[in-house]
Design an enzyme around this catalytic site. Sequence first.
Site, PDB file in Angstrom:
ATOM      1  N   TYR A 574       0.386  -1.390  -0.152  1.00 32.34           N
ATOM      2  CA  TYR A 574      -0.177  -0.302  -0.264  1.00 32.34           C
ATOM      3  C   TYR A 574       1.047   0.997   0.297  1.00 32.34           C
ATOM      4  CZ  TYR A 574      -3.737  -3.699   1.008  1.00 32.34           C
ATOM      5  OH  TYR A 574      -4.580  -4.662   0.983  1.00 32.34           O
ATOM      6  N   ARG A 622       2.748  -1.947  11.009  1.00 32.15           N
ATOM      7  CA  ARG A 622       3.026  -3.339   9.918  1.00 32.15           C
ATOM      8  C   ARG A 622       3.696  -2.884   8.898  1.00 32.15           C
ATOM      9  NH1 ARG A 622      -1.156  -7.738   8.561  1.00 32.15           N
ATOM     10  NH2 ARG A 622      -0.797  -8.906  10.499  1.00 32.15           N
TER      11      ARG A 622
HETATM   12  C1  LIG Z   1     -10.040 -11.370   4.442  1.00 39.11           C
HETATM   13  C2  LIG Z   1      -8.727 -11.371   5.224  1.00 39.11           C
HETATM   14  C3  LIG Z   1      -8.137  -9.405   5.061  1.00 39.11           C
HETATM   15  C4  LIG Z   1      -7.118  -8.983   5.193  1.00 39.11           C
HETATM   16  N1  LIG Z   1      -6.253  -7.576   5.809  1.00 39.11           N
HETATM   17  C5  LIG Z   1      -6.075  -6.639   5.854  1.00 39.11           C
HETATM   18  C6  LIG Z   1      -5.525  -5.973   6.498  1.00 39.11           C
HETATM   19  O1  LIG Z   1      -7.069  -5.286   6.673  1.00 39.11           O
HETATM   20  N2  LIG Z   1      -4.585  -5.305   6.811  1.00 39.11           N
HETATM   21  C7  LIG Z   1      -3.346  -6.339   7.447  1.00 39.11           C
HETATM   22  O2  LIG Z   1      -2.253  -5.263   7.845  1.00 39.11           O
HETATM   23  N3  LIG Z   1      -3.400  -6.916   7.004  1.00 39.11           N
HETATM   24  C8  LIG Z   1      -4.600  -7.613   6.833  1.00 39.11           C
HETATM   25  N4  LIG Z   1      -4.963  -9.114   6.086  1.00 39.11           N
HETATM   26  C9  LIG Z   1      -3.694 -10.489   6.173  1.00 39.11           C
HETATM   27  C10 LIG Z   1      -3.590 -10.848   8.150  1.00 39.11           C
HETATM   28  O3  LIG Z   1      -3.657  -9.682   8.677  1.00 39.11           O
HETATM   29  C11 LIG Z   1      -2.417 -11.549   7.793  1.00 39.11           C
HETATM   30  O4  LIG Z   1      -1.014 -10.706   8.216  1.00 39.11           O
HETATM   31  C12 LIG Z   1      -2.271 -12.991   6.800  1.00 39.11           C
HETATM   32  O5  LIG Z   1      -4.157 -13.538   6.493  1.00 39.11           O
HETATM   33  C13 LIG Z   1      -2.000 -13.804   7.824  1.00 39.11           C
HETATM   34  O6  LIG Z   1      -2.278 -14.663   8.748  1.00 39.11           O
HETATM   35  P1  LIG Z   1      -2.904 -15.598   9.863  1.00 39.11           P
HETATM   36  O7  LIG Z   1      -2.458 -16.715   8.238  1.00 39.11           O
HETATM   37  O8  LIG Z   1      -3.721 -15.699  10.539  1.00 39.11           O
HETATM   38  O9  LIG Z   1      -4.210 -15.609   8.190  1.00 39.11           O
HETATM   39  C14 LIG Z   1      -5.831  -9.310   6.044  1.00 39.11           C
HETATM   40  C15 LIG Z   1      -6.559 -11.351   5.387  1.00 39.11           C
HETATM   41  C16 LIG Z   1      -7.463 -12.127   4.979  1.00 39.11           C
HETATM   42  C17 LIG Z   1      -7.487 -13.042   5.321  1.00 39.11           C
END
Ligand SMILES: Cc1cc2nc3c(=O)[nH]c(=O)nc-3n(C[C@H](O)[C@H](O)[C@H](O)COP(=O)(O)O)c2cc1C
Length: 763
Positions: A574, A622
């Site tokens: 971003y 982040r």
């Molecule tokens: C549906 C979805 C939306 C996400 N939106 C964001 C977000 O708004 N901001 C962000 O920093 N990461 C976002 N992520 C990334 C997650 O915070 C996380 O870093 C990523 O899913 C890996 O973690 P996990 O394996 O536990 O899902 C999103 C992930 C998913 C699955």
Amino acid sequence: MRIACLGGGPAGLYFAISMKLRDPAHAIDLFERNRADDTFGWGVVFSDQTVENLMANDPVSGATIAREFAHWDDIDVHIHGQTIRSSGHGFIGIGRKRLLNILQERARALGVNLHFEHEASADLATYSGYDLVIAADGANSRIRNACAPHFGVDIQRRANKFFWFGTHKVFDAFTFAFEQTGAGWVWAHAYRFDDDLSTFIVEMAEDTWANLGFDRMDQPQAIAVCEGIFAKYLDGNPLMSNAAHLKGPEAWLNFNRILCEHWSYQNLILLGDAAHTAHFSIGSGTKLALEDAIKLAEVLNPPSLSREAALLEYREERQIEVLKLQNSARNSTEWFETLDRYLHFEPIQFAYSLLTRSQRVSHENLRLRDKPWLESVERWFQSRALGTPVNDAAPPMFAPFMLRGLKLPNRVVVSPMAMYSAQDGTPNDFHLVHYGTRAQGGAGLVYTEMTCVSPTARITPGCTGMYAPEHVAAWKRIVDFVHANSAAKFCLQLGHSGSKGSTRIGWEGYDVPLDVGNWPLIAASDVKWSADNQQPRPMTRADMDEVRDQFVAAVRMGEQAGFDMVELHAAHGYLLSGFITPLHNTRTDEYGGPLANRLRYPLEIFAAMRAAWPAGKPMSVRISANDWMGELGVTPEEAVAIARAFTAAGADLIDVSAGQTWAESEPVYGRMFQTPFADRIRNEARVSTMAVGNIYEPDHVNSILAAGRADLVALARPHLIDPMWTLRAAAAQDYRGVTLPPPYLAGMSQLARNLAREAEMKA
Ligand SMILES: Cc1cc2nc3c(=O)[nH]c(=O)nc-3n(C[C@H](O)[C@H](O)[C@H](O)COP(=O)(O)O)c2cc1C
Ligand SMILES: Cc1cc2nc3c(=O)[nH]c(=O)nc-3n(C[C@H](O)[C@H](O)[C@H](O)COP(=O)(O)OP(=O)(O)OC[C@H]3O[C@@H](n4cnc5c(N)ncnc54)[C@H](O)[C@@H]3O)c2cc1C
């Protein structure tokens, strides 16, 4: 079949035995350059499982080997003048020479023709009279190297120097001894393998080795220096080398990690170390060699398989095992290569980190091995977190954590996740229920989704915002609910989409531009996210001022809404991430070029936000710690510098994500795949980090925290389907200290009882 076996190490000998057992008619010539009794190396270790495999394949040699094994359970870690002993590890060891003698005897008895002191030629034509030629000539295989292009050989020379000694000092535990010298740290891996013999491998970083003068010493001098360093462990027993043929510093080796794409070429087949190696610190090379030999003999004997099919099955099945072990071996090798990161740990945590270094051993594995010891680690962890000694062990995930003036009740975090469910940036009842439920689910900290600082900062029309008065009111309603109905703290993640903006909501096409109503994009440079996305306009200084002020205004609104914490989203490609990564930042002004320039604008925003946010409240950032594009993008090494820079600007926590910064990058996924970056940043920059990425079991979370790889652990997708993830984890671990809404207490008790009963039945 007529078979030439080149090399009489464990692989060659055991293959010859396994073939003869399956068909005594095979005529096998085994060529070994050394005499029967010569061998480099001392003892080797196995697991019980390997012995079972040997017994199943050949009970005769298996029983002899099993009878002669030295068996021990304890591991001692000596560091900073303390010894940390843990138990239940169950190793068995045998002398390499004795193992080879047993195999030689068995091979001879089965009719294998053993030719010692016979140097095998690297010229395949020499073996034209044989149906099969087996290259079992070890890691430096001459015959493999002569045909290297056909095997796709990949050799990686690892960084540290080691010397494989023997000693008559009998260690009663597998011993890791770390000693600090004026030139750096030197350590030994030592274990008994016979009644009066132990292996003693001395290892160190290459610069320590050179600074200690080992590069200029002959063997007797080097031995004397090592004996001096480890005198207190050796009780006067000398170190012995059986690499006398290597005169000077060549006796010190660097481990070569070997991987081959193909394991056969014409009638030449690679076996054991010639095909692959696994670092000695996980002690599995001999096991792999022996199990290769069994599998190859199995596939070559059933008449139903063509030679081609047999070799394919051999490689495919063995390759999986090899890759699994090489993964663990890589983690273990890297741990020893980056030891400096962990030397500031207290001895108990250092030992835990060492024991879990390969990531094959987890918190719960350690509990099974040595419950009292694991509980001592848990008590230590809680005591450190609470700042006062505790008597009761509790899972590390339930230790509190301080971020500036904010106390998190535990270490589990709901990671930010865009819900794409807002209208004009305003969160609604969906968000109230979504965040409210996750807060009630027991996590210590809940993040909002990326909440955007202006309408055009949004990724999609469904993104939440913090740029209008109605946003403050709508968020306040949710924040108030979270605070009134849970112990969770609530963090507002603020971001700007940059070149990834103006796209459809997640499930209607990720990163796909809108059909109608697109808005113009701004970014660091004019680099498109992908061929299908809009071309952004490079930001002018006036744009930068405007966006900075939007972030500051959003922070102020966040304070009005009552958030406990704010995060700046500078990851995932971003706007701000687009400044940091050279893949998207092609500017030639003071905001482009070297990292310090690329960080200038994101740091300016962070500092402005920090100044507007109450001094007692924490802030995180982040980052994408790896662009997964090698040197072309941000590397994990650079991420340490990035983390340092944000910390200097006032960040209390680095939220360590990775990737999503270049559409064509190819991340290496896997369990906890981004945790190594959080570990590196935490322990090199000495800052607090949060790990995230494919972490889904309580065991993962506890292992990461207790090993000091991160301070907090965020789970995203697991929380989508299970808002009560933390409560469930508490029940599974029979931990009753978690805060939950009183009406849910009965559910918690029942789940804990049922899970305990199930666990008992399994045991
Ligand atoms: C549906 C979805 C939306 C996400 N939106 C964001 C977000 O708004 N901001 C962000 O920093 N990461 C976002 N992520 C990334 C997650 O915070 C996380 O870093 C990523 O899913 C890996 O973690 P996990 O394996 O536990 O899902 C999103 C992930 C998913 C699955
Ligand atoms: C320091 C260290 C510690 C280790 N500790 C362990 C451990 O604890 N547990 C474990 O399982 N593994 C351990 N290993 C790994 C283990 O030694 C190897 O993985 C294993 O020996 C592989 O067996 P191999 O038969 O494929 O190769 P090797 O054992 O290397 O045997 C190859 C044989 O081929 C012969 N040879 C080579 N070239 C020729 C030629 N041109 N002509 C004729 N003969 C030739 C060599 O003399 C040798 O005998 C360790 C390795 C090292 C370096």
